[in-house]
Scaffold this active site. Structure first.
Site, short mmCIF file in Angstrom:
data_model
loop_
_atom_site.label_atom_id
_atom_site.label_comp_id
_atom_site.label_asym_id
_atom_site.label_seq_id
_atom_site.Cartn_x
_atom_site.Cartn_y
_atom_site.Cartn_z
N ASN A 156 7.72 4.71 -4.70
CA ASN A 156 7.91 6.25 -3.96
C ASN A 156 8.61 6.13 -2.71
O ASN A 156 9.21 7.30 -2.55
CB ASN A 156 6.64 7.01 -3.98
N CYS A 288 1.44 9.39 -0.95
CA CYS A 288 0.08 9.20 -0.73
C CYS A 288 -0.32 10.25 0.52
O CYS A 288 -1.67 10.44 0.56
CB CYS A 288 -0.39 7.94 -0.58
N GLU A 465 -0.94 -0.63 9.00
CA GLU A 465 0.27 -0.86 9.11
C GLU A 465 0.92 -0.23 10.27
O GLU A 465 0.66 0.97 10.98
CB GLU A 465 1.14 -0.30 7.91
C1 UN1 Z 1 5.16 9.64 4.88
O1 UN1 Z 1 4.42 10.64 4.39
O2 UN1 Z 1 5.95 9.73 5.63
O3 UN1 Z 1 2.72 5.90 -0.41
C2 UN1 Z 1 5.00 8.44 4.48
C3 UN1 Z 1 2.98 6.83 0.35
C4 UN1 Z 1 2.70 6.31 1.90
C5 UN1 Z 1 3.95 6.68 2.86
C6 UN1 Z 1 4.00 8.27 3.23
N1 UN1 Z 1 2.38 4.98 2.01
O4 UN1 Z 1 3.28 7.84 -0.02
#
Ligand code: UN1
Length: 484
Positions: A156, A288, A465
């Protein structure tokens, strides 16, 4: 299939050399499934083991490199990504289906991440000197590289997530085996191609494309891999965790979310609708961090739903490269089928359908669906399980306390947002939301690249992270005692 657009074959990068795979796979454009984006090399377990061995052999060299050298390498990579952001964004939009502006933005973010960690390479600190509790003894606390890190990334964010794992891994002196999702092999390859020209010692960075069962499992099982950073589903994350725990490898997991966005009666409603549209539906809801639970205080519930429905009707779902597209396609037919099944199940369990959730036909054959909105109750599956698509639900709350209780009543804990003009409520929410990130008058998705990212409960495991906190995962602390 139309093969005219086929770019250079995406190959494995192992021990400083481009290599064919054991078999090959095709990644296709979700906006137009007749278009093959790339033919990529697929590794089996033994090829993955070669990459792991190469990374282990390179570690002594790279871990001894100077901070200046690491900073230069990361800066060069960041500069090239930034200079080529349009081209990389175009590739990303073709392969993953994000709209072109979203994809170019992500490419830029990947470049900025490398630049940030170029600076971090010079600031490898944590070096503290303390007086001992014993006379004439001095204590120092330093950070050292871990060794070989296995990086397993999802489809994604095919440039940004690899960047926020690869850059800190290299900045802190580790060697890397990178396994991108097969759905976005061309993006993984494009990033590796840039990294391959950055004068790293052979074997310091390796790209291995292939399945989780072969390549992912090899990373999890190999005693030569000291740490694994994984972003993806809860189910796969559990397998990574169990496998790594068996041999005590360090693990960092970023998994799902079911993120609440509270809309209080005192909120600026237009702004709240904006946050909901961006947070729940942009990037086709495939984040996510998506705002998939919209928890709205009773006095503004109906007005919010009416305005959101109107906005959704005005959004253009279409080809990721077409000007004016707001929502691109779903990444593949498997995910589209899953989204449509979630919509059907929401109807079956009695959630009230407001709009959307249908597969759409466009001029090109792709995985299109209309953004879906339901009115639900907190115990319904649509309000509890992550869908990972353009599907959200509104939950009615009696008051703020009720809204907060609903917000925290979830197995997940990635992020949570609130739209309000009350400073007191905002401050209370920031303290009491059981998540890793809070947002006030902002969508839950779309985060900065220089600060910690991660959550609690079933969403995340291990150190955070990004930002300076990335050092906690990518280094090991050593305490030294010296008697003068
Ligand atoms: C964001 O919303 O800017 O997999 C990043 C994902 C997250 C990253 C979102 N680890 O959607």
């Amino acid at each position: 299939m139309k093969r005219s657009d086929l770019q250079q074959k995406a190959r494995q990068y192992i021990n400083g050399r481009w290599q064919s795979g054991v078999t090959s796979g095709l990644s296709e454009n979700p906006s137009d499934t007749r278009e093959v984006v790339t033919e990529y090399a697929r590794a089996d377990r033994s090829q993955a083991e070669l990459a792991i061995r190469a990374a282990a052999d390179a570690f002594p060299h790279w871990s001894q490199s100077t901070p200046q050298r690491r900073a230069d390498v990361l800066d060069q990579i960041g500069s090239e990504i930034l200079a080529r952001r349009e081209e990389l964004g175009l590739l990303l939009a073709r392969e993953e289906g994000k709209t072109l502006p979203e994809a170019v933005g992500e490419a830029a973010r990947a470049g900025q991440i490398f630049k940030f960690f170029a600076g971090e390479a010079l600031r490898v600190s944590g070096s503290q000197v303390l007086a001992s509790v014993r006379a004439d003894v001095q204590v120092d606390v330093t950070r050292e590289p871990l060794g070989v890190v296995g990086l397993i990334t999802p489809w994604n964010f095919p440039l940004a997530i690899p960047a926020w794992k690869i850059a800190p891994a290299l900045a802190h002196g580790n060697s890397v085996v990178f396994k991108p999702s097969e759905l976005v092999s061309a993006c993984g390859w494009a990033l590796a191609e840039i990294i391959s020209r950055a004068a790293l010692p052979a074997g310091t960075f390796n790209l291995v494309m292939g399945s989780g069962r072969e390549v992912g499992q090899a990373l999890v099982d190999s005693p030569l891999v000291d740490a694994i950073s994984f972003t993806g589903s809860v189910a796969t994350g559990e397998l990574v965790l169990q496998g790594a725990a068996r041999r005590r490898a360090k693990v960092q997991l970023e998994m799902s979310g079911k993120n609440p966005l509270l809309v209080l009666a005192d909120a600026d409603l237009a702004r709240a609708v904006d946050c909901a549209v961006q947070g729940a539906y942009f990037s086709t809801g495939q984040r996510c961090t998506a705002s998939s639970r919209l928890i709205v205080e009773a006095p503004v519930h109906d007005a919010f739903v009416a305005q959101l429905r109107q906005r959704l009707a005005s959004l253009k779902v279409g080809h990721a490269l077409e000007r004016g597209t707001d929502i691109g396609p779903v990444v593949d037919r498997v995910q589209l089928a899953r989204n449509l099944a979630a919509v059907a199940s929401a109807r079956e369990e009695g959630a009230e359908h407001v709009c959307g959730g249908e597969a759409l036909q466009r001029a090109t054959v792709g995985h299109y669906m209309s953004p879906a909105l339901f009115l639900a109750r907190p115990e319904q599956r649509i309000a509890r399980e992550e869908i990972f698509g353009p599907v959200a639900c509104v939950l009615r709350a009696d008051d703020y306390a009720h809204a907060l209780q609903i917000a925290n009543d979830t197995p997940f804990g990635l992020c949570a947002g609130i739209c309000t003009t009350s400073l007191a409520r905002a401050m209370h929410f920031k303290r009491h939301a059981k998540v890793g990130m809070t947002m006030v008058n902002l969508p839950t998705a779309g985060v900065d690249y220089h600060v910690p990212f991660g959550g609690r409960k079933a969403s995340s495991y291990g150190p955070r992270e990004q930002g300076r906190h990335a050092a906690e995962f990518y280094t090991s602390v050593k305490t030294g005692y010296v008697h003068a």
